[in-house]
Scaffold this motif. Structure first.
Motif, PDB file in Angstrom:
ATOM      1  N   GLU A   1       0.956  -1.331  -0.032  1.00 36.08           N
ATOM      2  CA  GLU A   1       0.078  -0.004  -0.121  1.00 36.08           C
ATOM      3  C   GLU A   1       0.627   0.971   0.055  1.00 36.08           C
ATOM      4  O   GLU A   1       2.047   1.195   0.561  1.00 36.08           O
ATOM      5  N   ASN A   2       0.242   2.209  -0.659  1.00 34.66           N
ATOM      6  CA  ASN A   2       0.945   3.495  -0.702  1.00 34.66           C
ATOM      7  C   ASN A   2       2.533   3.438  -0.982  1.00 34.66           C
ATOM      8  O   ASN A   2       3.270   4.040  -0.094  1.00 34.66           O
ATOM      9  N   THR A   3       2.711   2.943  -2.167  1.00 36.43           N
ATOM     10  CA  THR A   3       4.314   2.422  -2.482  1.00 36.43           C
ATOM     11  C   THR A   3       5.129   3.891  -2.423  1.00 36.43           C
ATOM     12  O   THR A   3       6.038   3.997  -2.022  1.00 36.43           O
ATOM     13  N   GLU A   4       4.477   4.898  -3.109  1.00 35.41           N
ATOM     14  CA  GLU A   4       5.135   6.057  -3.286  1.00 35.41           C
ATOM     15  C   GLU A   4       5.446   6.736  -1.766  1.00 35.41           C
ATOM     16  O   GLU A   4       6.734   7.283  -1.450  1.00 35.41           O
ATOM     17  N   GLU A   5       4.590   6.795  -1.030  1.00 29.42           N
ATOM     18  CA  GLU A   5       4.866   7.131   0.307  1.00 29.42           C
ATOM     19  C   GLU A   5       5.887   6.362   1.196  1.00 29.42           C
ATOM     20  O   GLU A   5       6.785   6.939   1.880  1.00 29.42           O
ATOM     21  N   PHE A   6       5.962   5.219   0.989  1.00 27.99           N
ATOM     22  CA  PHE A   6       6.813   4.152   1.486  1.00 27.99           C
ATOM     23  C   PHE A   6       8.381   4.714   1.015  1.00 27.99           C
ATOM     24  O   PHE A   6       9.285   4.838   1.601  1.00 27.99           O
ATOM     25  N   ILE A   7       8.361   4.823  -0.410  1.00 31.56           N
ATOM     26  CA  ILE A   7       9.566   5.256  -0.954  1.00 31.56           C
ATOM     27  C   ILE A   7      10.226   6.411  -0.329  1.00 31.56           C
ATOM     28  O   ILE A   7      11.339   6.567  -0.162  1.00 31.56           O
ATOM     29  N   ALA A   8       9.250   7.568  -0.299  1.00 31.97           N
ATOM     30  CA  ALA A   8       9.850   8.751   0.280  1.00 31.97           C
ATOM     31  C   ALA A   8      10.136   8.498   1.601  1.00 31.97           C
ATOM     32  O   ALA A   8      11.418   9.330   2.007  1.00 31.97           O
ATOM     33  N   GLY A   9       9.576   7.935   2.510  1.00 30.81           N
ATOM     34  CA  GLY A   9       9.764   7.610   3.651  1.00 30.81           C
ATOM     35  C   GLY A   9      11.258   7.027   4.016  1.00 30.81           C
ATOM     36  O   GLY A   9      12.167   7.238   4.901  1.00 30.81           O
ATOM     37  N   TRP A  10      11.543   5.922   3.034  1.00 29.29           N
ATOM     38  CA  TRP A  10      12.822   5.272   3.240  1.00 29.29           C
ATOM     39  C   TRP A  10      13.733   6.302   2.644  1.00 29.29           C
ATOM     40  O   TRP A  10      15.047   5.897   3.479  1.00 29.29           O
ATOM     41  N   ARG A  11      13.727   6.878   1.785  1.00 31.38           N
ATOM     42  CA  ARG A  11      14.862   8.013   1.395  1.00 31.38           C
ATOM     43  C   ARG A  11      15.257   8.710   2.556  1.00 31.38           C
ATOM     44  O   ARG A  11      16.147   9.034   2.793  1.00 31.38           O
TER      45      ARG A  11
END
Length: 213
Positions: free
Chosen positions: A21-31
């Motif tokens: 879920e919310n892949t783009e949100e996860f990517i931003a948080g990971w970065r």
């Protein structure tokens, strides 16, 4: 998962199983999280991969390299926590690994390069037996046109994915040509029945390098 002490380099790998879920949100948080780790002692860099096919079982694979398990543990103890992967995927496979085999062709992938991640499911006690069957396949792959490099990672201690191979090819076409190679297919055919391979093509969607002092 229990992890034994490892004085040499180790790799933290987290695999998020579909659906995510919310892949783009996860990517931003990971970065954002990894930017905070750039100055951590022993941090050597990290990459986040996203599957090219939406139907692939594993959608995100995070790979972070550390100088030792002690450095990794120190960063965790310092509460440098990132986004909780479990909030984005029901099933998350996470483990600490060491590189047990690697080959580089000397060729560099250009902008068309692609990453192949193959996470293997098998009994932890049969890893060495499986590797005997896997090595001939790896030898053929490393001799194929467009092959760049690979690293086979073995988990330290028990893990749901005891082995994870991360390889790079010059292009998707180079990888597809390997899959069509009769000799490679013949070597794949001896895959032991107790092991399940999960190969997939990925793109790097975020990358953080260690800070140069």
């Amino acid at each position: 998962m229990s992890t034994k002490h490892e004085s040499g380099p180790v790799t933290l790998i987290a695999v998020l199983e579909a659906p995510v879920e919310n892949t783009e949100e996860f990517i931003a948080g990971w970065r954002t999280h990894l930017e905070l780790l750039r100055t951590a002692p022993g941090f050597r860099g990290a990459r986040l991969h996203r599957a090219l096919r939406a139907e692939h079982r594993f959608q995100l694979v995070a790979v972070a390299d550390w100088a030792s398990t002690a450095d990794l543990a120190a960063a965790a103890a310092g509460e440098r926590g990132g986004p909780g992967a479990e909030a984005y995927a029901k099933t998350v496979h996470r483990g600490v690994y060491r590189v047990i085999g690697e080959v580089a062709s000397g060729q560099r992938a250009d902008g068309a390069g692609v990453t192949m991640v193959n996470a293997f499911e098998l009994p932890n006690e049969r890893v060495e037996e499986f590797l005997d069957a896997w090595r001939p396949r790896a030898e053929r792959a490393s001799a194929s046109p467009g092959f760049v490099d690979f690293r086979m990672h073995q988990a330290l201690g028990e893990a749901s994915l005891p082995l994870v191979n991360v390889a790079h090819y010059a292009s998707v076409e180079a990888w597809k040509a390997l899959q069509a190679d009769p000799e490679f297919q013949a070597r794949k055919a001896v895959n032991p029945p107790y092991a399940t391979a999960n190969p997939g093509l990925f793109e790097v969607v975020a990358e953080v390098a260690a800070e140069v002092v």
